[in-house]
Design a protein around this motif. Structure first.
Motif, PDB file in Angstrom:
ATOM      1  N   UNK A   1      29.516  42.128 -36.212  1.00 13.24           N
ATOM      2  CA  UNK A   1      30.616  43.032 -35.864  1.00 13.24           C
ATOM      3  C   UNK A   1      30.467  43.621 -34.480  1.00 13.24           C
ATOM      4  N   UNK A   2      29.228  43.945 -34.114  1.00 16.11           N
ATOM      5  CA  UNK A   2      28.979  44.457 -32.753  1.00 16.11           C
ATOM      6  C   UNK A   2      29.271  43.370 -31.706  1.00 16.11           C
ATOM      7  N   UNK A   3      28.870  42.149 -32.009  1.00 16.62           N
ATOM      8  CA  UNK A   3      29.141  41.035 -31.094  1.00 16.62           C
ATOM      9  C   UNK A   3      30.640  40.788 -30.962  1.00 16.62           C
ATOM     10  N   UNK A   4      31.366  40.855 -32.081  1.00 19.22           N
ATOM     11  CA  UNK A   4      32.821  40.687 -32.036  1.00 19.22           C
ATOM     12  C   UNK A   4      33.474  41.750 -31.161  1.00 19.22           C
ATOM     13  N   UNK A   5      33.078  43.004 -31.369  1.00 19.44           N
ATOM     14  CA  UNK A   5      33.658  44.113 -30.606  1.00 19.44           C
ATOM     15  C   UNK A   5      33.333  43.971 -29.118  1.00 19.44           C
ATOM     16  N   UNK A   6      32.124  43.516 -28.812  1.00 19.97           N
ATOM     17  CA  UNK A   6      31.740  43.292 -27.425  1.00 19.97           C
ATOM     18  C   UNK A   6      32.595  42.183 -26.803  1.00 19.97           C
ATOM     19  N   UNK A   7      32.821  41.110 -27.545  1.00 20.45           N
ATOM     20  CA  UNK A   7      33.660  40.007 -27.071  1.00 20.45           C
ATOM     21  C   UNK A   7      35.083  40.486 -26.813  1.00 20.45           C
ATOM     22  N   UNK A   8      35.611  41.307 -27.705  1.00 19.99           N
ATOM     23  CA  UNK A   8      36.954  41.846 -27.519  1.00 19.99           C
ATOM     24  C   UNK A   8      36.997  42.787 -26.318  1.00 19.99           C
TER      25      UNK A   8
END
Length: 154
Positions: A27-34
Motif C-alpha cells: 500500500x505504501x508503494x502504491x501510494x508512492x507510485x500515485x
C-alpha cells in the motif's frame, strides 16, 4: 480547477478497528507510485482534504513525499461513511471562497470516492477504485459541477 479523488493504498485486513487499519508495505508503494504520477501533472497541490483514518493519513504521507501540499485539512466528512451530497455542498461553499485553490486532492475510501465522483459529475459512472487509484476531474466552481478527465490505476 483540477480535483483529484484518491482512494487510500492497500490496507491491513479488518482484524483491527477500521479507523486504525494501517497501510501494508504494498500500500505504501502504491501510494508512492500515485504520488509520482501526480507530480508529473502538478508542481504542488494547493489543498488536500483527507480522512482521519490511519490508512488515509499514511497515504497522504507517501504522496507528499513526491508532491508538496500547500495546505491539508483532515475531516470525518470523507470517511467511508461520509455523505457525498452533503460534502458536495460543503466543497462548493469552500471553493467559492478560496480562489487560491486551483488543485485539490481528496484522499478517502470506498465507497465514498466512487459516490463522490458521481455526485460531482452529476453522472452515474460508478467507478471502481483500485487501491491508491485516482479520478482526475475538471471542476467549474461557478456551476459546482465537474467532468471526469481520466482515471489512474497504479
Amino acid at each position: 480547477m483540477q480535483i483529484f479523488i484518491m482512494r487510500h493504498g492497500e490496507a491491513e485486513s479488518c482484524f483491527v478497528q477500521d479507523a486504525r487499519r494501517n497501510l501494508t508495505e504494498h500500500g505504501r508503494e502504491e501510494a508512492d507510485t500515485t504520488g509520482q504520477w501526480l507530480s508529473g501533472l502538478l508542481e504542488k497541490v494547493d489543498l488536500v482534504i483527507v480522512s482521519p483514518y490511519n490508512r488515509a493519513l499514511q497515504t497522504l504521507d507517501s504522496v507528499c513525499s513526491r508532491l508538496p501540499a500547500a495546505e491539508v485539512m483532515e475531516t470525518d466528512d470523507v470517511t467511508p461513511y461520509g455523505e457525498p451530497e452533503q460534502f458536495h455542498h460543503y466543497l462548493g461553499a469552500l471553493l467559492s471562497s478560496r480562489s487560491d485553490v486551483q488543485s485539490l486532492l481528496i484522499i478517502s475510501h470506498m465507497p465514498f470516492v466512487s459516490s463522490l465522483v458521481d455526485e460531482l459529475c452529476d453522472h452515474l459512472y460508478s467507478l471502481l477504485f483500485a487501491t491508491a487509484g485516482v479520478a482526475h476531474l475538471d471542476y467549474d466552481p461557478s456551476t459546482n459541477k465537474a467532468s471526469l478527465i481520466k482515471q489512474y490505476i497504479p
